[in-house]
Design an enzyme around this catalytic site. Structure first.
Site, PDB file in Angstrom:
ATOM      1  N   LYS A  34      10.103 -16.244  12.899  1.00 46.70           N
ATOM      2  CA  LYS A  34      10.646 -16.052  14.241  1.00 46.70           C
ATOM      3  C   LYS A  34       9.977 -16.998  15.233  1.00 46.70           C
ATOM      4  CE  LYS A  34      11.310 -12.284  17.604  1.00 46.70           C
ATOM      5  NZ  LYS A  34      11.063 -10.833  17.836  1.00 46.70           N
ATOM      6  N   SER A  93      11.907  -4.429  17.355  1.00 49.31           N
ATOM      7  CA  SER A  93      12.510  -5.743  17.150  1.00 49.31           C
ATOM      8  C   SER A  93      12.489  -6.255  15.724  1.00 49.31           C
ATOM      9  CB  SER A  93      11.842  -6.770  18.074  1.00 49.31           C
ATOM     10  OG  SER A  93      12.207  -6.541  19.404  1.00 49.31           O
ATOM     11  N   SER A  97      14.734  -8.023  18.710  1.00 50.85           N
ATOM     12  CA  SER A  97      14.755  -9.417  19.073  1.00 50.85           C
ATOM     13  C   SER A  97      14.588 -10.361  17.880  1.00 50.85           C
ATOM     14  CB  SER A  97      13.653  -9.709  20.100  1.00 50.85           C
ATOM     15  OG  SER A  97      12.369  -9.460  19.557  1.00 50.85           O
TER      16      SER A  97
END
Length: 467
Positions: free
Chosen positions: A82, A181, A157
């Site tokens: 990420k 997330s 996220s």
């Protein structure tokens, strides 16, 4: 194996293929790189692909497997990271137009540990700006889409990480979880995603969200999740608030099952909408645990949990207001408009609101600690809703107004308990639903064990997204 088969293999399966010389790390990475070229333009899960460096790492891994000297079961397995997680040589963008885009000079602990295990770090995943919301779109990279249905969000996220793994762009990804997330996109894309006990996975640089934020694995199988945790949980002196060291092999007891365990079932945390498809599949998962020998009974969440949404938002928004100090006012119009709005709300909070939220959080944590004196595990829907259309921050509730869908996950960021989401199956709509499994502090192993038991009792599928 065919290139298509290699892109659908789990990390453990790739390791077995490498050991038997039925496939090589270079072949596996090459297959994933070829698939990424065709699939990523459709889902927008990868911000960059570092093919040259990854192929060099895959060749080094291939040589180790030929010598019979792999560094770990993850040696040669492709992994994506990420964009909120610092990775040496890549820009640490935070998905923002405002950040310095020069290459990072150090790896975050999770990335460093995976490299040391021989994993091939090959691509960076999308995120919303500073990971501030539960869907994945940003001013920097645009909209990320769900491989199960391109009109829908993969959640956030860590939505790029979830979409990548679900679409066959590597079996492993690293996400972050400040309010769900890792678990939100894992549930929306049919994956296993773990938010470990706070501090179990070392983190650096510290998140602006402090001890709400965690770094965690996102995988297709529970075994892969445990393999990642084995490596990612190794200590790092840069983490300011580490959990006590634990010499634990999280794969060791995965097959012990749930017989004799006491499991509390919470179907709803408060007066919120629960999609009937979600309710049906989580009820079926609870029945499966019963069939496997666990004692499952419905329980009411502690009354302190009723305030979790307000308490979480006070922590979250007050942390976001720091961005208004980091960047000059004349650049604030470059933020995601919703991020800017949330930061301004946080900036206006009176001190008393923040103190009250901290006190309530402590009381909430104690209340859940007491729950885990009576129950080994607590299960719930990971999310109350199914994946919803892209371009929205929240799904619509039955009344047509935005429905905050993250209450089940954010609660356990506040209390710091380990929480894993694992697939409960596909609804009538053909979309994945996740069941959340929560354990007492430092019993990450037990949450993984329950996930593995449910997985073994199911036939799991992944999106048939054509390349």
């Amino acid at each position: 194996m065919s290139a298509k088969d290699l892109t659908q293999a789990s990390a453990a399966e790739l390791s077995s293929l490498y050991r038997s010389k039925s496939a090589s790390p270079v072949e596996a990475l090459s297959a994933i790189l070829a698939r990424a070229e065709k699939v990523n333009p459709r889902i927008n899960a990868l911000t960059l692909v570092d093919a040259e460096a990854a192929l060099a790492a895959a060749r080094e891994s291939e040589a180790r497997w030929r010598r019979g000297e792999p560094l770990s079961p993850l040696d040669g397995v492709p992994v994506s990271i990420k964009e909120l997680v610092r990775t040496k040589g890549w820009p640490h963008t935070m998905a923002s137009l405002l950040t310095d885009k020069s290459a990072a000079t150090e790896d975050a602990p999770a990335v460093a540990r995976l490299r040391e295990a021989g994993a091939v770090v090959y691509a960076q995943n999308t995120s919303p700006e500073y990971g501030f919301k539960g869907v994945t779109d940003s001013p920097l990279h645009g909209i990320t889409r769900n491989p199960w249905n391109l009109d829908l969000t993969p959640g956030g996220s860590s939505g790029g990480s979830g979409a990548a793994v679900a679409a066959g762009l590597g079996p492993l990804a690293v996400g972050t979880d400040g309010g769900g997330s890792v678990r939100i996109p894992s549930a929306f894309t049919g994956l296993v995603g773990l938010k470990a006990t706070y501090g179990r996975v070392p983190a650096w640089p510290p998140s602006m969200h402090g001890d709400l934020s965690n770094t965690g694995p996102m995988t297709r199988t529970t075994l892969d999740c445990a393999l990642m945790l084995n490596e990612m949980s190794r200590p790092d002196p840069r983490d300011p608030f580490p959990a006590p060291p634990a010499d634990t092999d999280y794969t060791a007891d995965l097959d012990r099952g749930v017989k004799g365990l006491r499991i509390g079932l919470v179907m709803k945390f408060g007066d919120v909408f629960l999609d009937p498809e979600v309710e049906g599949l989580v009820t079926a998962a609870a029945k499966t645990f019963e069939d496997l020998g666990a004692r499952v009974e419905p329980i009411a969440p502690p009354p302190q949990s009723a305030d979790a949404g307000r308490v979480f938002v006070a922590h979250w928004f007050s942390a976001l207001q720091r961005l208004l100090q980091i960047y000059p006012a004349e650049k604030h119009d470059q933020f995601d408009p919703m991020l800017l709005q949330n930061a301004r709300v946080g900036e206006a909070y009176p001190v008393q609101t923040l103190v009250d939220a901290m006190v309530a959080r402590r009381e909430m944590s104690t209340a859940w600690n007491l729950v885990f004196t009576d129950y080994d595990l607590v299960i719930s829907p990971t999310l109350n809703v199914l994946p919803f259309p892209v371009g929205r921050a929240f799904p619509d509730g039955p009344d047509g107004r935005p429905n905050p869908a993250w209450s089940n996950t954010a609660l356990f960021n506040l209390t710091r308990h380990p929480a894993i989401t694992t697939p409960a199956g596909l609804g009538a709509s053909g979309l994945p639903v996740g069941v959340q499994i929560v354990a007492a502090h430092y019993r990450d192993d037990l949450a993984l064990r329950a996930s593995a038991a449910l997985e073994a009792a199911q036939a799991r599928t992944f999106p048939a997204l054509p390349a």
